[in-house]
Design an enzyme around this catalytic site. Structure first.
Site, PDB file in Angstrom:
ATOM      1  N   CYS A 103       0.851  -1.192   0.000  1.00  0.00           N
ATOM      2  CA  CYS A 103       0.000   0.000   0.000  1.00  0.00           C
ATOM      3  C   CYS A 103       0.880   1.232   0.000  1.00  0.00           C
ATOM      4  CB  CYS A 103      -0.887  -0.007   1.243  1.00  0.00           C
ATOM      5  SG  CYS A 103      -1.820   1.515   1.454  1.00  0.00           S
ATOM      6  N   CYS A 135      -3.835   7.137  -1.648  1.00  0.00           N
ATOM      7  CA  CYS A 135      -5.155   7.147  -2.296  1.00  0.00           C
ATOM      8  C   CYS A 135      -6.242   7.730  -1.404  1.00  0.00           C
ATOM      9  CB  CYS A 135      -5.553   5.737  -2.710  1.00  0.00           C
ATOM     10  SG  CYS A 135      -4.370   4.982  -3.840  1.00  0.00           S
ATOM     11  N   THR A 190      -4.120   5.394   7.228  1.00  0.00           N
ATOM     12  CA  THR A 190      -3.108   4.978   6.260  1.00  0.00           C
ATOM     13  C   THR A 190      -2.112   6.107   5.976  1.00  0.00           C
ATOM     14  OG1 THR A 190      -4.702   3.512   5.245  1.00  0.00           O
ATOM     15  CG2 THR A 190      -2.818   4.137   3.905  1.00  0.00           C
ATOM     16  N   GLU A 217      -0.145   2.185   9.110  1.00  0.00           N
ATOM     17  CA  GLU A 217      -1.400   2.651   9.688  1.00  0.00           C
ATOM     18  C   GLU A 217      -1.122   3.195  11.081  1.00  0.00           C
ATOM     19  OE1 GLU A 217      -1.217  -0.737   8.858  1.00  0.00           O
ATOM     20  OE2 GLU A 217      -1.856  -0.418   6.797  1.00  0.00           O
ATOM     21  N   HIS A 219     -13.113   5.409  -3.399  1.00  0.00           N
ATOM     22  CA  HIS A 219     -12.044   4.676  -2.745  1.00  0.00           C
ATOM     23  C   HIS A 219     -12.149   3.171  -2.981  1.00  0.00           C
ATOM     24  CE1 HIS A 219      -8.507   4.758  -0.410  1.00  0.00           C
ATOM     25  NE2 HIS A 219      -8.992   4.081   0.612  1.00  0.00           N
ATOM     26  N   CYS A 233      -5.454  -1.088  -7.016  1.00  0.00           N
ATOM     27  CA  CYS A 233      -4.032  -1.227  -6.702  1.00  0.00           C
ATOM     28  C   CYS A 233      -3.677  -2.665  -6.359  1.00  0.00           C
ATOM     29  CB  CYS A 233      -3.644  -0.304  -5.548  1.00  0.00           C
ATOM     30  SG  CYS A 233      -4.412  -0.778  -3.979  1.00  0.00           S
ATOM     31  N   GLU A 282      -6.343  -5.598   4.740  1.00  0.00           N
ATOM     32  CA  GLU A 282      -6.812  -4.281   4.302  1.00  0.00           C
ATOM     33  C   GLU A 282      -7.782  -4.423   3.128  1.00  0.00           C
ATOM     34  OE1 GLU A 282      -5.411  -0.357   2.042  1.00  0.00           O
ATOM     35  OE2 GLU A 282      -3.783  -1.603   2.794  1.00  0.00           O
TER      36      GLU A 282
END
Lengths: 508, 508, 508, 508
Positions: free
Chosen positions: C120, C124, C211, C277, C312, C318, C466
């Site tokens: 990640c 985003c 995030t 996170e 989102h 991704c 996630e």
């Protein structure tokens, strides 16, 4: 074997009811003969069926039932068993299991009959009704001093001696599903006692999609769900002849039911065997006290249903016999196409087998783990029986999909047997539908029709849709699994490993 | 309990090898004590581990093994059994099963230990090696007149009397998987006999990812696959002390293995219990003849592997014990969040239970259907054992996914226990991580850490990845299912129902 | 770039807030430099982190974020875009999409960054917060005459010019999930306005598992769900510097977060990149009016959340980039084992690809079908965006399972890099862990560690868990799918084909 | 519109072949009329069908095809499009797509027709044949100087002007699947050129299970797979009238095909619409050069097949229209039972929708990502088109299972419409099959029959089995996915993240 006496006097005695069955049914032919000449109100596709045995759509279902007699003749070790009740060897479909091994043997018999018929042979509902009534009548008597168990044993002994088919009738129309029987706008939407008198009870209403109803000799009617005190008149169990006055049968349509008639045996796919479901309407039907095994004891309705479904959900092991046939048919079709050794084909056959044996193992494990009840009858493990049936609501659909995948599109686009017989196009079909060298084109067609029959044809009714809903729809199993899953114990185990029991010391 | 004698003389006699075990291991504490003071070459993370018992990363795996002793003490009915071999009651992990009921009891023990530890307790490989060796040595002797079975019983009696942990070592490095041992560029890529002499054999090579190796007292080494005649030197079975000269152990890294060290018990999730896998390197290790149970009989390698895996695939029933814990943890987490009664949460708990019990039933059915071998030992049904393990390669992954779904993202974003202990942020965490009223925030964290531990942490190694590969990867089961699926019989059933047997008459 | 001014005066003006960003961030190195020297209260594992950039556990997450700058430098067509707002080319992560093609390009960028980082990259949430705020502020202004949209554009222009990282902060602690903010026992369990004054608002509370929080320059805080009138003080949107006074960060633990520290780059699996996170605690944090984009308009909270999640959920495309890496890693591992051409291996790679591309197509279809909102910004198709994310909650788990299946058990039993470096056992590991001829053993280990990293290690946090919970847990998507599924239209279609519209004529 | 001229002279000129189509087909009624009076050799169930339009089993398939005309009349924006070839607005089924938006519009049309008919409307094969021939003829001409593209455009213009139905014929009998055409024992097992003369070619052989063949005006015949040089005579493309001399059609049997005949519209479930597949036998059928678009260029056979299947696999988006109907039917059935608001029912409807929209999104994403070919025609993204179709081979089966789950067992046990009409039992059925208050019992039956029709009845042929095999069986997609999955690039990505590119520096 007409129920003449009843019709004339209107008030039978028990001996008269059994008079027609004095000579026990000896074998499959005898069974088929026993169905002739009864005066039953049977309808199919808008017409009265004067003699179901002679109806070509109905006969395959009779023949599937007859296979339960053939198996007992051919393989008495599988299809029959010694009963301590009558002290003789009887057809296993009339036996109350008194040990895990007998439930195991029952399930082996069911798988074998699935393999022999490729369809529902219809005799398990009655078998599981016997099992459930045996223990529930015992419990009622023990608690409130009735004599239902004695009555039931009397009935069962006669049925065993006569070697008759007993159908089990449980599912009511139910109308508005949010309401109990006594609050339905039409009280007949659950089968009910409309009159009690000195000799017995009179019942009206209906039972829906009853398996093998027309092919049976006797029916045991049972409540379909938990009852309340206000539902006493809907809370009863009784046995009655299928040709009792006041009964009407409407045989339901099945997918491709007329294939054997409008096409021929090839088009039918499995020309010999099929299942049967009927709507049974009861119009003031009399049941003598001797054949009443519960009468108003609403508190026991839930227990009866639970025991019946526990037995019956495991009985779906029969579908693994159908699975065996379908796996074999897919392999045969692959062989006809010359692709049996291709890796993705082999892998799909393995997957089908894996799923089929998973169903089998969940059914069997529940049998091996059966526990005795007060009456001495053994009941499958309830959790595993629900788990087994829940797998049955899933895996046959995937097995069927894979069978179609292997078999190819011809399963649903193939010409009719009548085209084969046509002089002009018959030779064209034989020419263009040929598979690998050495394979008879018609044999290839037969196997593809069998796959159609089991995945999108007549016996898909039993293999797929009935696998979903018979013995309770998927959600019914989930409710039982939730009840049995001992979640508080599992939570305690988790808390212990998480270190929560130590919290006073560790202080977090 | 150092293996001192061996080191000094280089050539032990059997009594010397067993001298250290003269006093049987009485209980879990005794077991843990028995591991101390051995001179083993154990490495972890690049460093020699002088005393594994004192290593905080290794100890939880020792403690999980110790639970097999605790269970035998606490619940002798579950954890121990009478053996006819020695005529005494022994730990069930040293017992050769001689009836289906004993395999059933074994599986119940395994599930219970799964519930108690939430991880792999590492003692099943040795147990299943014992079972396989018992019958295979018997068969070899019967066919070619060797005395392996007698040797094996001699070994086993001593092991039972001493109540030691036997590890089973099967998986070789294998190098180029397309080549048999004798064609590998490096002959050591399968464990092999490098020298035979009057006293015994000397072996070199390695065994990969050996479960509980460092926590054992003895190892049984076995070939890993079917052998050919040219592979005779790779075809042997023997028992040796884990502290035999020439052995080196490299303990593998596990996910989150250092959590208990760098974080603390809360961060560990399950601070008490973990699994263990090690690479074992053999450098000219001696095994006396008395402890050699196969020596070059390459023809029996495949049989040994098949019987071992048949036992061992069913042993994965232990994962249903882990499943119980994880279902419980998810329910507890849902309760902490105040959503346990929400329909989709309940439904997911039911689904987890359904999958878990499906695994259980396939393992158990295979035990109930065990068959005796010539030696008298019983072996699980091979098809069902493979089916069971194959379900284990699938369902725990879905159970874990659902557990994470129920638990919420905090499973992977939660602060450390050390943050809790920090004066500045500890109170903030307690404030903001609180669940429904009445729940201790730290307890909530503990349960979430346990879910992390089992789904993406240290014990996910055992619950998930080991479920894939232990006792053979998924494809290994598919090969066995293919072998056992009796496809020709299934095809014959299909042809019969398709009407193909009648073709000469009907003319198609 | 310390937030010095704020600390001293306690009451910033807008220019002062932006003074530190006068020189735009030019590239990845510049970005990393920009994070240094800030006075933030960051904690990890119980200790204050004086400089996150220098923390070896945190740095890989910074480096993943930096990749968003590198991509814009290396491939400006992918990573940057012209904005009509500022009239210049900017990083695409600061862009409000004004056509389906721009959403498509955004998703291509996200997949590419997934491929480049295998984790990640954290940027985003802010991107999608920008998108949602653009249209919602426009709508509020249009309906009730506020000037939020102008404020928002002012903020956005500065952010675009400065090329900063904006984090989006949505998820509140929520406490008792059955209660709205104003009924929580502790009002801080949802972030709230504790004081309003002439200059702005003061907020307290927390945001959970944020995030990339520590790696950002600015945060946009947003309500987490539908609000009621009584929740006005919890209904606001604002932008603030991540180093604003009153903020505290607790970085959460991730699986194997310390691998790079206690093991080394090989043990880490993906040493360069990771996610992040953090829990953010707000203690009376000031936001000037110019940076407040909603203040009490509770009616718009649901709209904001829905638009944000619609953006989102599609951003989870991704994960297909991560899927590409994992498929490649599995193929590489199979190649190392010499089994890449084996049919079941190839078939599993195909299955992984099929699932990965299914996710991709559902994300992309929703982008292509984007519709404009009143503000001119385009929003992904809501149904398809929910469908896409729902697939993300399922398929990565199966892809990961298949990757482990192909890779083998060594994924979880492999020795440490430190063992490799040990003179005694290093050579043994190199010898026994070799794969097919020609493969560097350490390369083989590297690939297996990468698979561990993505399936049961640090980046499994992002790839699996996630994927379940980010942008809303599975049930959140199901609720949205239920809302959008137009069931009445579907029912009407069914009735028509069933012939129900004709019933008056046909008489039924 | 008989093909009289051809019969008499035996040697048509092109104008004569088109003379019957001088007046364009204006609408659905016109289309149906256009099918009358043709002298075609059509057989069904062993008998010649003198006029297919009047055959009650065949007519629903004609009516489904007619819906493609009705849609163009009712919604010209959906069902028609301007073509630059003829410069006029034409039915979209005759259009070569020249942009992604046109493929998108095509797919929307297909879904809508799926919703309107609940079955296969049979016109996509021809449409996709047109698309593939457009570009392949262009490419052949460009490379070897033929004039196929010009011929093709000439043909297409006439067809567009006449607004005829073009069928596409691809699938050959194939005989022994391990052999190419020229090595088959019977050369006719692939359609082949048996004679070439000055006017054209003469072809013999067959095409299997051709969709809508009897309902078409023209056929385009194409090779079914990659060819070799020795297969030149099997490597051709041509257009011919469906009533050309030498053609024979055998319409295949479908599940429940006779329901409308032996039962009635209620029993049919969907009385208006059905699909059609036929075996077409070619006996020395003449195709004039003007209608030959490939003649021996075996190198292009594979390209043609790949382009055709890429178009056609995405065309399976139509099944989402069927899915809409089935979801609606399930919801309606649930409503009739009074359980629509029950959580597990709602959840199943969501799941059905999720799966349906996943199919939709994979089809649509492939359209949006279409790329132009040299001819100017656009082709769907190949990977996504294969992914889309692969989902179609799975999800409809699960949607169907869930529909049956919701609907209940009555789907397969319901009495016939004729029973309703019977005075004696009709009232009983109305009484006992009633659902919740206010629901017409017959409407309830109609919806259940529709669910039967789509899940285990006539239109399950199209919704399920055709979803498996149409446009290529599942394995065909897996092969294409394997080809397109760029595994080397994925491996390189993995190696990079694993740190393998750094190995020379790090020393591994």
């Amino acid at each position: 074997m007409p129920c003449q006496h009843l019709v004339e006097t209107g008030m039978p005695d028990i001996d008269a009811l059994w008079a027609d069955f004095a000579r026990p049914i000896a074998n499959a032919d005898d069974y088929i003969a026993s169905l002739r000449g009864r005066r039953m109100n049977v309808f199919f596709m808008g017409e009265r069926v004067p003699e179901p045995v002679d109806n070509p759509v109905i006969f395959p279902s009779i023949n599937a039932m007859a296979e339960t007699y053939r198996l007992a003749s051919d393989h008495p070790d599988v299809g029959s068993v010694h009963t301590p009740i009558a002290g003789v060897r009887i057809n296993r479909f009339l036996h109350v299991p008194i040990g895990p091994d007998e439930l195991v043997a029952k399930h082996e018999m069911q798988r074998e009959l699935g393999r022999r018929t490729g369809t529902c042979f219809q005799r398990c509902v009655g078998l599981d009704a016997i099992g459930a009534c045996h223990s529930v009548t015992f419990d009622i008597d023990a608690e409130i001093g009735t004599d239902y168990h004695k009555r039931f044993l009397g009935f069962l002994k006669k049925a065993q001696a006569a070697n008759v088919v007993i159908g089990g009738a449980m599912t009511d129309p139910k109308g508005d599903r949010s309401k109990p029987p006594h609050r339905q706008s039409d009280p007949d939407l659950f089968l009910r006692i409309v009159k009690r008198d000195a000799d017995g009870i009179h019942v009206s209403g209906a039972k829906m999609h009853q398996t093998g109803a027309v092919n049976s000799h006797w029916l045991i009617v049972m409540p379909t769900m938990r009852m309340t005190e206000a539902d006493k008149d809907w809370s009863f169990v009784g046995a009655l002849r299928v040709d009792a006055p006041g009964l009407t049968y409407v045989v339901g349509r099945q997918t491709n039911d007329t294939r054997g008639v409008d096409g021929g045996p090839l088009d039918a796919g499995n020309a010999q065997f099929a299942g049967q479901e009927a709507l049974i309407v009861f119009d003031n039907v009399f049941i003598p006290h001797e054949h009443v095994f519960m009468d108003g004891e609403w508190q026991y309705a839930a227990t009866l249903v639970e025991r019946f479904t526990t037995y019956h959900r495991s009985s779906y092991v029969c579908k693994t016999g159908l699975g065996d046939v379908l796996i074999g048919a897919a392999a045969e079709a692959a062989s006809h196409n010359g692709v049996e050794a291709v890796s993705h084909i082999k892998d799909k056959l393995v997957e089908m087998t894996h799923l089929n044996e998973t169903i089998y193992s969940s059914c069997m494990a529940g049998a091996y783990r059966a526990k005795p009840m007060a009456s001495g009858a053994y009941l499958n493990d309830e959790m595993l029986s629900n788990v087994a049936k829940h797998n049955v609501t899933r895996f046959p659909f995937e097995i069927a999909r894979l069978a179609q995948d292997i078999a190819g599109g011809l399963v649903v686009t193939m010409p009719s047997e009548k085209d084969l017989q046509n002089n002009e196009i018959g030779p064209l079909i034989r020419k263009f539908l040929q598979g690998r060298s050495g394979i008879d084109t018609v044999d290839r067609m037969r196997v593809l029709r069998l796959i159609e029959n089991m995945t999108i044809g007549r016996n898909a009714v039993g293999y797929l849709t009935e696998s979903l809903h018979g013995a309770g729809s998927p959600q019914a199993q989930r409710i039982q699994i939730a009840r049995g899953m001992a979640i508080e114990d599992k939570k305690a185990r988790a808390r212990k490993l998480a270190g929560i029991d130590d919290r006073r010391r560790s202080g977090g």
